[in-house]
Design an enzyme around this catalytic site. Sequence first.
Site, PDB file in Angstrom:
ATOM      1  N   THR A 165      -8.499 -14.565  11.037  1.00 15.98           N
ATOM      2  CA  THR A 165      -8.097 -14.703  12.442  1.00 15.98           C
ATOM      3  C   THR A 165      -8.576 -16.082  12.907  1.00 15.98           C
ATOM      4  O   THR A 165      -9.753 -16.411  12.751  1.00 15.98           O
ATOM      5  CB  THR A 165      -8.739 -13.575  13.290  1.00 15.98           C
ATOM      6  OG1 THR A 165      -8.277 -12.321  12.766  1.00 15.98           O
ATOM      7  CG2 THR A 165      -8.386 -13.703  14.754  1.00 15.98           C
ATOM      8  N   GLU A 388     -11.148  -4.712   9.938  1.00 15.40           N
ATOM      9  CA  GLU A 388     -12.535  -4.263  10.192  1.00 15.40           C
ATOM     10  C   GLU A 388     -12.844  -2.986   9.411  1.00 15.40           C
ATOM     11  O   GLU A 388     -13.566  -2.119   9.876  1.00 15.40           O
ATOM     12  CB  GLU A 388     -12.748  -4.036  11.696  1.00 15.40           C
ATOM     13  CG  GLU A 388     -12.727  -5.297  12.516  1.00 15.40           C
ATOM     14  CD  GLU A 388     -14.001  -6.120  12.375  1.00 15.40           C
ATOM     15  OE1 GLU A 388     -13.878  -7.350  12.226  1.00 15.40           O
ATOM     16  OE2 GLU A 388     -15.097  -5.539  12.390  1.00 15.40           O
ATOM     17  N   THR A 390     -10.548  -0.447   6.570  1.00 12.68           N
ATOM     18  CA  THR A 390      -9.403   0.467   6.732  1.00 12.68           C
ATOM     19  C   THR A 390      -9.916   1.865   7.085  1.00 12.68           C
ATOM     20  O   THR A 390     -11.112   2.171   6.937  1.00 12.68           O
ATOM     21  CB  THR A 390      -8.607   0.558   5.410  1.00 12.68           C
ATOM     22  OG1 THR A 390      -9.452   1.172   4.421  1.00 12.68           O
ATOM     23  CG2 THR A 390      -8.131  -0.791   4.920  1.00 12.68           C
TER      24      THR A 390
HETATM   25  C1  FAD Z   1      -4.129  -9.291  11.232  1.00 10.86           C
HETATM   26  C2  FAD Z   1      -5.332  -9.319  10.368  1.00 10.86           C
HETATM   27  C3  FAD Z   1      -6.479  -9.989  10.791  1.00 10.86           C
HETATM   28  C4  FAD Z   1      -7.607 -10.034   9.967  1.00 10.86           C
HETATM   29  N1  FAD Z   1      -8.691 -10.789  10.341  1.00 10.86           N
HETATM   30  C5  FAD Z   1      -9.674 -11.010   9.442  1.00 10.86           C
HETATM   31  C6  FAD Z   1     -10.701 -11.969   9.712  1.00 10.86           C
HETATM   32  O1  FAD Z   1     -10.728 -12.582  10.780  1.00 10.86           O
HETATM   33  N2  FAD Z   1     -11.609 -12.226   8.741  1.00 10.86           N
HETATM   34  C7  FAD Z   1     -11.607 -11.572   7.542  1.00 10.86           C
HETATM   35  O2  FAD Z   1     -12.455 -11.858   6.703  1.00 10.86           O
HETATM   36  N3  FAD Z   1     -10.662 -10.640   7.261  1.00 10.86           N
HETATM   37  C8  FAD Z   1      -9.697 -10.362   8.184  1.00 10.86           C
HETATM   38  N4  FAD Z   1      -8.712  -9.451   7.891  1.00 10.86           N
HETATM   39  C9  FAD Z   1      -8.721  -8.767   6.599  1.00 10.86           C
HETATM   40  C10 FAD Z   1      -8.920  -7.248   6.693  1.00 10.86           C
HETATM   41  O3  FAD Z   1     -10.239  -6.953   7.016  1.00 10.86           O
HETATM   42  C11 FAD Z   1      -8.445  -6.655   5.353  1.00 10.86           C
HETATM   43  O4  FAD Z   1      -7.034  -6.706   5.346  1.00 10.86           O
HETATM   44  C12 FAD Z   1      -8.932  -5.236   5.149  1.00 10.86           C
HETATM   45  O5  FAD Z   1     -10.307  -5.234   4.925  1.00 10.86           O
HETATM   46  C13 FAD Z   1      -8.241  -4.548   3.992  1.00 10.86           C
HETATM   47  O6  FAD Z   1      -8.251  -5.341   2.837  1.00 10.86           O
HETATM   48  P1  FAD Z   1      -6.894  -5.551   1.998  1.00 10.86           P
HETATM   49  O7  FAD Z   1      -5.865  -5.981   2.961  1.00 10.86           O
HETATM   50  O8  FAD Z   1      -7.194  -6.436   0.862  1.00 10.86           O
HETATM   51  O9  FAD Z   1      -6.513  -4.113   1.510  1.00 10.86           O
HETATM   52  P2  FAD Z   1      -7.048  -3.389   0.155  1.00 10.86           P
HETATM   53  O10 FAD Z   1      -8.522  -3.436   0.123  1.00 10.86           O
HETATM   54  O11 FAD Z   1      -6.299  -3.914  -1.002  1.00 10.86           O
HETATM   55  O12 FAD Z   1      -6.601  -1.893   0.434  1.00 10.86           O
HETATM   56  C14 FAD Z   1      -5.277  -1.428   0.189  1.00 10.86           C
HETATM   57  C15 FAD Z   1      -5.248   0.076   0.449  1.00 10.86           C
HETATM   58  O13 FAD Z   1      -6.135   0.730  -0.492  1.00 10.86           O
HETATM   59  C16 FAD Z   1      -7.078   1.523   0.215  1.00 10.86           C
HETATM   60  N5  FAD Z   1      -8.357   1.519  -0.505  1.00 10.86           N
HETATM   61  C17 FAD Z   1      -9.019   0.469  -1.026  1.00 10.86           C
HETATM   62  N6  FAD Z   1     -10.177   0.867  -1.600  1.00 10.86           N
HETATM   63  C18 FAD Z   1     -10.255   2.205  -1.404  1.00 10.86           C
HETATM   64  C19 FAD Z   1     -11.204   3.204  -1.732  1.00 10.86           C
HETATM   65  N7  FAD Z   1     -12.355   2.908  -2.374  1.00 10.86           N
HETATM   66  N8  FAD Z   1     -10.945   4.494  -1.378  1.00 10.86           N
HETATM   67  C20 FAD Z   1      -9.814   4.822  -0.736  1.00 10.86           C
HETATM   68  N9  FAD Z   1      -8.870   3.909  -0.375  1.00 10.86           N
HETATM   69  C21 FAD Z   1      -9.099   2.627  -0.710  1.00 10.86           C
HETATM   70  C22 FAD Z   1      -7.202   0.869   1.573  1.00 10.86           C
HETATM   71  O14 FAD Z   1      -7.720   1.768   2.550  1.00 10.86           O
HETATM   72  C23 FAD Z   1      -5.772   0.449   1.838  1.00 10.86           C
HETATM   73  O15 FAD Z   1      -5.046   1.540   2.351  1.00 10.86           O
HETATM   74  C24 FAD Z   1      -7.596  -9.362   8.729  1.00 10.86           C
HETATM   75  C25 FAD Z   1      -6.447  -8.661   8.317  1.00 10.86           C
HETATM   76  C26 FAD Z   1      -5.327  -8.650   9.105  1.00 10.86           C
HETATM   77  C27 FAD Z   1      -4.095  -7.950   8.598  1.00 10.86           C
END
Ligand code: FAD
Length: 408
Positions: A165, A388, A390
């Site tokens: 962000t 923050e 999922t």
């Molecule tokens: C609009 C936006 C703003 C953001 N802002 C910031 C920011 O300012 N700074 C920053 O650092 N990040 C930021 N993020 C990142 C955000 O925190 C991540 O997208 C989030 O933590 C999920 O990571 P991922 O997208 O890699 O999903 P993944 O970790 O790949 O997850 C994919 C799916 O698998 C599930 N999953 C993964 N592991 C497990 C488990 N052990 N058990 C069950 N289910 C699981 C998840 O719940 C999800 O449904 C932002 C994201 C978005 C989209």
Amino acid sequence: MSSTFSLDPGADQLAVRDWLHGFAADVMRPAAAEWDEREETPWPVIQEAAKLGIYSLDFYAQQYFDPSGVGIPIAMEELFWGDAGIGLSIVGTTLAAVAVLANGTDEQIGTWTPQMFGTPEDVKVAAFCSSEPDAGSDVSALRTRAVYDEARDEWVLNGTKTWATNGGIAAVHVVVATVDPALGAKGQASFVVPPGTPGLSQGQKFKKHGIRASHTAEVVLDGVRVPGSCLLGGKEKLDERLARAREGVKRAGGRGNAAMATFEASRPAVGAQAIGIARAAYEVALDYARTREQFGRPIIDNQGVAFQLADMRTRIDAARLLVWRASWMAVNNQPFTAAEGSMSKLYAGETAKYVTAQAMQILGGNGFTREYPVERMHRDSAIYSIFEGTSEIQRLVIARAISGMPIR
Ligand SMILES: Cc1cc2nc3c(=O)[nH]c(=O)nc-3n(C[C@H](O)[C@H](O)[C@H](O)COP(=O)(O)OP(=O)(O)OC[C@H]3O[C@@H](n4cnc5c(N)ncnc54)[C@H](O)[C@@H]3O)c2cc1C
């Protein structure tokens, strides 16, 4: 601080709520559709917020230390009731500020936090960069490296951050990097990248489903050199922490627990944002159900519609109670033995998705168009089960807290 949890925030806090409500209604709402369409940071609105003192470190610090313990959730709910995309543009800087406040020395806090906000005449934003393409939920998998150049007392950062962000448009970036990859999350540290540092650039800017007025982008770090003083907390503290981790020494209250406590304390604020969106959509739907007539009577005369609204309101109130409890616990240093902070974010995020979807249904065809705001609110709500942590990760944290088991 208040050692007794109360549902009465007190006159001062209610006055702040009303003041923010005025800003949300008069400044944010009229601008919401435009900035959503433009998919750009609403600088003029941030500037207006800065002039009024709503966009400043002082304001957030005052809310955090409000004796009621619920200053931050009340502020977040009102701003995000106004609009979530613009709201995130206004409060996104606090993510980076909190990282410095939580990990920095007094000198680092004094140097960097004012630069994150700039001045009302020259507003700035800040970015917190932790997530990477291959390290989202699994933060221990970060690949961005920080290597110490002893001869020059500088840290050299290399890697690619994603989903940041304000990434690339920020004055100050806070970057989490690994110093010792063998140690996983325990081998990581946070660094301030000062304004204009060579080697830091914006990668792809994402076109998003919701919160489109908030800028989200990749941040590329290519041989970024920052002074030794930019390591948050300082080198001595880091070296001690790494040495303990290498020896496998587990201390009660060590880094793992501290990081978890920080998340538990910050998650209610994110939950409150979701409640603001849910409340806004609920209000539109309630108003619509009272005035829209079909079969010769307002649609709310049908139990099916009225019960939907009853469920929406019940879930919003339940979510707010969870958020207020967790926020009060954080301000009063209560232990989160059942991950109450994660609970509040999980429930509020899911509530926002549920309520905005129901609101669209109640508005029928109108709910599906951009003539009415619930369509935007529904898109905006979707991020609240993703960022923050999922919803699945919140459940994981709660399950571990209540069971004591290392559930995977
Ligand atoms: C609009 C936006 C703003 C953001 N802002 C910031 C920011 O300012 N700074 C920053 O650092 N990040 C930021 N993020 C990142 C955000 O925190 C991540 O997208 C989030 O933590 C999920 O990571 P991922 O997208 O890699 O999903 P993944 O970790 O790949 O997850 C994919 C799916 O698998 C599930 N999953 C993964 N592991 C497990 C488990 N052990 N058990 C069950 N289910 C699981 C998840 O719940 C999800 O449904 C932002 C994201 C978005 C989209």
